[in-house]
Design an enzyme around this catalytic site. Structure first.
Site, PDB file in Angstrom:
ATOM      1  CG  ASP A   1      -7.191   3.176  -1.151  1.00  0.00           C
ATOM      2  OD1 ASP A   1      -7.527   1.992  -1.158  1.00  0.00           O
ATOM      3  OD2 ASP A   1      -7.430   3.927  -0.181  1.00  0.00           O
TER       4      ASP A   1
ATOM      5  CE  LYS B   1      -4.412   0.817   0.071  1.00  0.00           C
ATOM      6  NZ  LYS B   1      -5.521  -0.068  -0.321  1.00  0.00           N
TER       7      LYS B   1
END
Ligand code: GLU
Length: 449
Positions: A166, A126
């Site tokens: 995201d 991430k």
């Protein structure tokens, strides 16, 4: 709880007391694994869990960008390459002021299990930055993305680490990020990012994938209970890409999303966000950069509740699709008091540990975990990677069919794992165990590293 698990959780709590989100997710995942650890003493012998809660690496970097007035600003960029045992690191980039190392690590840890659950060869990672895109001009966004990629490009690649979108990172940002990557590397490596535009290797249906996948998963849950999605009312939080996909698929299947939320409050639309016009308007609201859900109420003449969350609404299904810790104990109490049966997490870790445990303990409630429900997004990203490496493009029908089959399989595998350990229809534990088993097996086979 298994004593080894308890000791690992304690280590993490002690070592990372300044990283509450990371501690929260470790606690949630590991506490599901007791029966697995009891049955596999070899994992403890290899100290597998302490190795698993430590990312392969996490790094941060300076991102300097220039606003439209010519003033320089400095933000912190991150990438957390959490676990690469089953494939290249894969996971989104989040541009939001709440981003910090704890948030990156919680998301990377979750992503590792989620990606394993897709059944595809994807490690977990991430990234992001503490940059706030709201109210920024297109040129400022481009400038930020270029600067961000200048710092990151040497650490990613199609066989190494493949970022995606995201919160705060959509197709526009991915385009600017890819442009800068290509300029710096001087090669056509479009498999380095997913969520791209269709003209340069994006997959059809990737924007819809997370929301569609969530509704496909909900259908599996409803089928298990002998129910149908037709006519169901759904409370959703957020109004971004994921909420949009949920509304679109729910509309196609005859269900109604009656709430959306933003940082300003929530809207209640008893007719449902269930016309083309309403669903398309969500895209306009997002791209306006205003970050206000009240615009929807103003346009379609429905109620707006400033500063509130939609969790007190009486609906059939709750789907938090905004961000982490959206449903705390007080909201969980309202949900339970309203007798709502289906609590389907969609955003990553939308529920506090306490609220999650409370709802899971209700005999008549079914709780589904985000790492399973939202896995369709990253699943279609893996399909995008396949299409890029084969230099071809699948049709919408092909992608949709694979996505649907994948969501069914994630549900089936979770049910099977929970049953194997005598846990009944426990989708939370089942998903944690199924994801864990795959990563654990790969790590065990690759030796102590
Ligand atoms: N950010 C999304 C997630 O949480 C997508 C990641 C991806 O497609 O790599 O899974």
């Amino acid at each position: 709880m298994n004593a080894y698990i308890e000791s690992v959780i304690k280590n993490v709590e002690k070592k990372h007391s300044a990283q509450p989100e990371f501690v929260q997710t470790v606690r949630e995942v590991l506490s599901s694994l007791s029966p697995v650890m009891d049955a596999h003493p070899e994992y403890e012998a290899a100290d597998l869990l302490n190795r698993m809660v430590e990312p392969d690496r996490t790094f941060s970097f300076r991102v300097v960008w220039i606003d439209d007035q010519g003033k320089p600003h400095t933000n912190t960029g991150y990438r957390c390459q959490f676990n690469g045992a089953i494939g290249p690191y894969k996971g989104g980039l989040r541009f939001h002021p709440t981003v910090n190392e704890s948030v990156m690590k919680f998301l990377g840890f979750e992503q590792t299990f989620k990606n394993a659950l897709t059944g595809l060869p994807l490690g977990g990672g991430k990234g992001g930055a503490d940059f706030d895109p709201s109210g920024k001009s297109d040129r400022e966004i481009m400038n930020f993305c270029q600067s961000y990629m200048s710092a990151l490009y040497r650490f990613i690649g199609p066989d190494c680490d493949v970022p995606a979108g995201d919160i705060g990172v959509g197709m526009r940002e991915i385009g600017y990020l890819y442009g800068q990557y290509r300029r710096l590397k001087g090669v056509w490596e479009n498999g380095v990012l997913t969520g791209k535009g269709l003209t340069y290797g994006g997959s059809i249906l990737r924007p819809e994938a997370t929301g569609y996948g969530a509704i496909y998963y909900l259908q599996e849950v409803l089928a298990h209970e002998g129910e149908d999605i037709q006519g169901k009312t759904i409370a959703v939080s957020g109004f971004g890409n994921v909420a949009w996909g949920i509304c679109k698929k729910a509309m196609q299947l005859g269900a109604k999303v009656v709430t959306l939320s933003g940082p300003d409050g929530y809207i209640y639309d008893p007719d449902g966000v269930a016309t083309e016009e309403k669903v398309n308007y969500m895209l306009e609201m997002r791209s306006s950069g205003r970050n206000r859900v009240q615009d929807y109420a103003d346009k379609f003449g429905c109620q707006f509740f400033p500063g509130e969350k939609p969790w007190g609404c009486k609906v059939d299904v709750i789907m938090p699709a905004a961000t982490q810790n959206d449903v705390l104990m007080a909201s969980a109490e309202k949900i339970v008091a309203n007798g709502i049966k289906y609590y389907i997490e969609v955003a990553n870790m939308p529920t506090s540990n306490e609220a999650l445990e409370y709802m899971m303990a209700q005999p008549n409630m079914i709780v589904a975990p985000s790492k399973a429900v939202n896995a369709g997004g990253v699943g279609v990203s893996a399909m995008e990677m396949s299409q890029n490496s084969e230099r071809l493009a699948w049709t919408a029908e092909e992608v949709d069919e694979r996505l649907h089959a994948m969501m069914k399989e994630i549900h089936r595998a979770s049910v099977e794992c929970a049953e194997e350990y005598g846990l009944g229809y426990n989708l939370v534990a089942g998903a944690n165990i199924a994801g864990f088993k795959k990563v654990a097996t790969a790590m065990m086979e690759q030796g102590i590293i």
